[in-house]
Each structure stands twice: as C-alpha cells, then as structure tokens.
Design a protein around this motif. Sequence first.
Motif, short mmCIF file in Angstrom:
data_model
loop_
_atom_site.label_atom_id
_atom_site.label_comp_id
_atom_site.label_asym_id
_atom_site.label_seq_id
_atom_site.Cartn_x
_atom_site.Cartn_y
_atom_site.Cartn_z
N GLY A 37 0.83 -1.20 0.00
CA GLY A 37 0.00 0.00 0.00
C GLY A 37 0.86 1.25 0.00
O GLY A 37 1.88 1.31 0.71
N ASP A 38 0.50 2.25 -0.79
CA ASP A 38 1.35 3.44 -0.84
C ASP A 38 1.12 4.39 0.34
O ASP A 38 1.96 5.23 0.64
N GLU A 39 0.01 4.23 1.04
CA GLU A 39 -0.20 5.08 2.21
C GLU A 39 0.56 4.46 3.40
O GLU A 39 0.75 3.25 3.45
N PRO A 40 0.94 5.30 4.37
CA PRO A 40 1.67 4.74 5.50
C PRO A 40 0.76 4.04 6.51
O PRO A 40 1.24 3.43 7.46
N ASP A 45 -11.29 3.37 6.98
CA ASP A 45 -12.58 3.54 6.32
C ASP A 45 -12.70 4.98 5.80
O ASP A 45 -12.46 5.93 6.56
N ARG A 46 -13.13 5.13 4.54
CA ARG A 46 -13.23 6.49 4.00
C ARG A 46 -14.57 7.19 4.27
O ARG A 46 -14.59 8.41 4.43
N PRO A 47 -15.72 6.47 4.29
CA PRO A 47 -16.98 7.21 4.46
C PRO A 47 -17.01 8.19 5.64
O PRO A 47 -17.55 9.29 5.48
N SER A 50 -15.61 12.41 5.23
CA SER A 50 -16.33 13.61 4.81
C SER A 50 -17.47 13.94 5.77
O SER A 50 -18.14 14.96 5.61
N LYS A 51 -17.71 13.04 6.71
CA LYS A 51 -18.84 13.24 7.64
C LYS A 51 -18.28 13.51 9.03
O LYS A 51 -18.00 14.66 9.38
N HIS A 52 -18.09 12.47 9.84
CA HIS A 52 -17.73 12.68 11.25
C HIS A 52 -16.35 13.26 11.45
O HIS A 52 -16.10 13.95 12.44
C1 LIG Z 1 -14.54 10.92 1.61
C2 LIG Z 1 -15.24 9.69 1.09
C3 LIG Z 1 -16.51 9.36 1.56
C4 LIG Z 1 -17.17 8.23 1.09
N1 LIG Z 1 -18.42 7.93 1.55
C5 LIG Z 1 -19.07 6.85 1.07
C6 LIG Z 1 -20.39 6.54 1.52
O1 LIG Z 1 -20.96 7.26 2.35
N2 LIG Z 1 -21.00 5.44 1.00
C7 LIG Z 1 -20.40 4.63 0.07
O2 LIG Z 1 -21.00 3.64 -0.38
N3 LIG Z 1 -19.13 4.89 -0.35
C8 LIG Z 1 -18.47 5.97 0.11
N4 LIG Z 1 -17.20 6.25 -0.32
C9 LIG Z 1 -16.56 5.35 -1.31
C10 LIG Z 1 -15.80 4.20 -0.65
O3 LIG Z 1 -15.05 4.64 0.43
C11 LIG Z 1 -14.91 3.57 -1.72
O4 LIG Z 1 -15.77 2.95 -2.65
C12 LIG Z 1 -13.93 2.55 -1.12
O5 LIG Z 1 -12.99 3.19 -0.30
C13 LIG Z 1 -13.20 1.82 -2.25
O6 LIG Z 1 -12.24 0.98 -1.70
P1 LIG Z 1 -10.97 0.50 -2.55
O7 LIG Z 1 -10.16 -0.32 -1.61
O8 LIG Z 1 -11.42 -0.06 -3.83
O9 LIG Z 1 -10.20 1.83 -2.96
P2 LIG Z 1 -9.50 2.93 -2.06
O10 LIG Z 1 -10.25 3.06 -0.77
O11 LIG Z 1 -9.30 4.11 -2.93
O12 LIG Z 1 -8.08 2.28 -1.72
C14 LIG Z 1 -7.07 2.08 -2.66
C15 LIG Z 1 -5.74 2.07 -1.93
O13 LIG Z 1 -4.71 1.75 -2.86
C16 LIG Z 1 -3.64 2.66 -2.68
N5 LIG Z 1 -2.87 2.75 -3.93
C17 LIG Z 1 -3.20 3.43 -5.06
N6 LIG Z 1 -2.23 3.28 -6.00
C18 LIG Z 1 -1.30 2.49 -5.45
C19 LIG Z 1 -0.05 1.97 -5.92
N7 LIG Z 1 0.38 2.23 -7.17
N8 LIG Z 1 0.68 1.19 -5.09
C20 LIG Z 1 0.24 0.92 -3.83
N9 LIG Z 1 -0.92 1.38 -3.35
C21 LIG Z 1 -1.68 2.15 -4.13
C22 LIG Z 1 -4.35 3.95 -2.31
O14 LIG Z 1 -3.48 4.89 -1.71
C23 LIG Z 1 -5.39 3.42 -1.33
O15 LIG Z 1 -4.86 3.26 -0.05
C24 LIG Z 1 -16.52 7.39 0.13
C25 LIG Z 1 -15.25 7.73 -0.35
C26 LIG Z 1 -14.60 8.86 0.12
C27 LIG Z 1 -13.24 9.22 -0.41
#
Ligand SMILES: Cc1cc2nc3c(=O)[nH]c(=O)nc-3n(C[C@H](O)[C@H](O)[C@H](O)COP(=O)(O)OP(=O)(O)OC[C@H]3O[C@@H](n4cnc5c(N)ncnc54)[C@H](O)[C@@H]3O)c2cc1C
Length: 429
Positions: A37-40, A45-47, A50-52
């Motif tokens: 993962g590129d984040e440290p 959880d992302r939801p 933008s809320k709490h």
């Molecule tokens: C602020 C916010 C609020 C949200 N609220 C809601 C909600 O209320 N309801 C809902 O249904 N959904 C919501 N979502 C959407 C939901 O959070 C996402 O659909 C979910 O996080 C997707 O998960 P993911 O693991 O596919 O991708 P991500 O969560 O984007 O994770 C991908 C990870 O991969 C890492 N990465 C990227 N490129 C590389 C690389 N080259 N090498 C290594 N690591 C890499 C990223 O840094 C990240 O850590 C929200 C999203 C955000 C941003």
Amino acid sequence: MSAAEAGIFVVGASLAGLRGAEALRRQGYAGPLTLVGDEPHLPYDRPPLSKHVLSGELDADGTALPHLVALDAQWRLGSKAVGLDRVAKRLRLASGDELAYDRLLIATGAQARPWPATDGPLPSGIHTLRGRDDAAALRSALAVGPNRVLIIGGGLIGCEAASSCRDLGLPVTVADPNPTPLARVLGSSIGAVITERMQAAGVDFRAGTQVEGFEADAAGRVCKARFAKGGEIETNLVIVALGATRDTAWLEAAGLMADETGLACDGACRALDARGRPAPGIYAAGDVARTPIPLYGGRSLAFEHWGNATAQAGHAARNMLAAEDDQREYHHLPSFWSSQFGVNIKCVGLAEGADTVAVVQGSRAAHRFLAVYGREGRTIAAVSFDEARWLPAYAERIEAGAAFPPILGATDQSIKDTGPPGFPEPRSR
Ligand SMILES: Cc1cc2nc3c(=O)[nH]c(=O)nc-3n(C[C@H](O)[C@H](O)[C@H](O)COP(=O)(O)OP(=O)(O)OC[C@H]3O[C@@H](n4cnc5c(N)ncnc54)[C@H](O)[C@@H]3O)c2cc1C
C-alpha cells in the motif's frame, strides 16, 4: 524466490485490499500473502472522512478498519507500486525493489480528481478529500475558522463536506454546473430536495456555476475564486470535489486495458490484457475495477461504493483460488448511502439513464420519501430519504428486472408524484 513461492500479492491496502486478503484466508489460502500500500496507514474507512471527521466528531486516525480474520500477511506500507512485468511476474516498487509474485489482486482504488493544471502553482488553502491525511489537514484548516468555505462540485463528497462545514457553523458556498446538487447521481428532480435542505441549513448553493480560477493574497493563500460566467467570491478555503480518477497510472506499461476510468476486467474480475483476454492470475476489485454488470446489459462499470469494494473483493478472491473452469461471474446490484443535512440517503441500483422517477412513499415536500426510477418500462433504481423500509423489496424487483413501476397496490404506497428525473447531459470530457 520463484513466483509460486512468492504467493499472492494484493496491491492497494485499503477496503478492497483488506477484505480481499481476508477472503483468501477464509477460503483456505494458506500460502504467502503480501499487501502493498502506498499510504503509511493500515487500512481505514473512507466514508466517515467527509462526515464525522470533518465535523470533528471523530479523529482521522480513529477510522481504522477492523480486521475480521487473522491475516498472517506481510505488509509493505508506504510502498507505491510503479510497474508490473507480467511475463517475469514481478512487481516494481517506487523504492526500486522488485518483488516476485504468483498471483495478483489489484485494488488500487481511485484518487480525488485534482484542480486542472494551471500555469503557475496553485495558491495554498485549496484542498481535495480522498484519504485520511487529506481529512486531517482539512479538519485542521476548518478549525481555524475560515471566512468562507467554497466547495467546487455538488456530488456526494461535496454535499457531505458542505453539511459538515455547516455543522461547524462555517459560511459555505457550493458551486456546481448543474441545476441541483447530486444531479448526476440522482437527477435534478430529486436533487432539488438537497437544494432545499442546503438552503435551510444556510448553504449558499450556486446552480449552473463553474469556477474558472483563483486569486491569492500576498502570502500566496487563496483569497478569491472567479466564476466562468463572471463575478467572483471571497473565500480562504476551497474544497475541490470534482469526483475521482482510477489509480491505474502505475499499470501504464503493463499491457493491460487500463485508463482513468478503471482497469477493465471480465465478468470473473480477471484483468484484461490490451487485446481483451484475461491476464493469467491477475484479478481486480473495488473502485479501480471496471467489470461487465449483467443487470445493466453487461455494461462495463466501475463503482465508487463501499459495498461494491467489499463484495467484489470477496468474489475476486474466490475466483483466484478456483480452477480455470470454475470462474464465476460477478453479479452486483450497486448501492450506496450518504448522510448529509440530517437526512439518511440510501440508493439501490443505478439511477443514471432513467427516463422517469416516481415517488411511491412519503413526499419530496416533506423531505422524507422513497422514489423509484424507471427506464423503458423497467425498474432500474430506487432511492430513499429517511424512508428505507421498502428499499429491500425494491432491490429485489430491480434485480428481477421488474416492470416499472413495480409493487403497485401495497397498502402504504401510491404514486403521487411522477416525472422526468432530470439528468444532465453526459460530461464532454
Ligand atoms: C470521503 C469519502 C466518503 C465516502 N463515503 C461513502 C459513503 O458514504 N457510501 C459509500 O457507499 N461509499 C463511500 N465512499 C466510497 C468508498 O469509500 C470507496 O468505494 C472505497 O474506499 C473503495 O475501496 P478501494 O479499496 O477499492 O479503494 P480505495 O479506498 O481508494 O483504496 C485504494 C488504496 O490503494 C492505494 N494505492 C493506489 N495506487 C497504489 C499503488 N500504485 N501502489 C500501492 N498502493 C496504491 C491507495 O493509496 C489506497 O490506499 C466514500 C469515499 C470517500 C473518499
């Protein structure tokens, strides 16, 4: 180390990555497992961001995702994958390390779409919101008490951020080119209810308004934004909420079908090569993955929904461990929730492309209702504003491809309010 001994690598250590890794273990995979993962941070959880988190009820570092299974995995955090050699089965990291893998789950998600490149540097005070560090920085900036927060984009994240800013008592303007907030997601007929909620909460919503650029003060901090149609607004904190682009740049030379709309996959979540054939041993899940969805005529769709990230990761993990002749198709009914301005919004199905929307319970005037979307006589989506009791029944009807409007004659439902949903024209870019 041979590729087979290297085991499975998961690239992207967030929701889909974690849940995919857990599903591999749960389904009996006992070999080596590495999460890159590129984040440290460990997955969070992302939801709530933008809320709490913005409203100060939760610290950004209080969003860690629970681990549901003992993973016994190697974590390579703070490590960006920058290249993939499919022939040699090696993954290249930004550090220069090259790692052999046997099978790969790509879960690199999406990034906030940045403000378009300008000639000079952008003024300070302009934020995007995707990750935990973004939310922490934004939260600190809000705590200082900006004179006005300008939010560019009235999509889900823009609206939720506006709601959190009003909870903090800050003056907020939301500028959006469409007639209402959430117009692309729910149509402007339902979006008009959000306009009313925003206005009741004291948000200055500017419909049909595009921001063209910014002005900075002597310290290089944003002090004004200019509108494309003329005029300007004073602001010293801007949130750019223009949606997301998929994180596929690192796959550029990998010979896969990938661009900012996602990594194309087949129905079994296998990544497709440039000729459209499944790349052996490479799967994708979550926001980054674009898969054909049978329910929507096999259209190749990428979602940005929490529920899809978890379900698809589990499905991809299952197929990764299954034989070549036992690859199952991913069937998914999209769904998301949002909370903003005191309303709980829940949506099932894809409303986009609907030709009719009908309120079947409650009323838009009361801001409490259930509305159903139809297209060419078929039910394709439903949304509830604080009225979710019947939503599962509509989800079943959508999955069954039922006629629109479905469930007629139920005791507490009737269609009082029906019309065009008011979706904007598709984006030109
Ligand atoms: C602020 C916010 C609020 C949200 N609220 C809601 C909600 O209320 N309801 C809902 O249904 N959904 C919501 N979502 C959407 C939901 O959070 C996402 O659909 C979910 O996080 C997707 O998960 P993911 O693991 O596919 O991708 P991500 O969560 O984007 O994770 C991908 C990870 O991969 C890492 N990465 C990227 N490129 C590389 C690389 N080259 N090498 C290594 N690591 C890499 C990223 O840094 C990240 O850590 C929200 C999203 C955000 C941003």
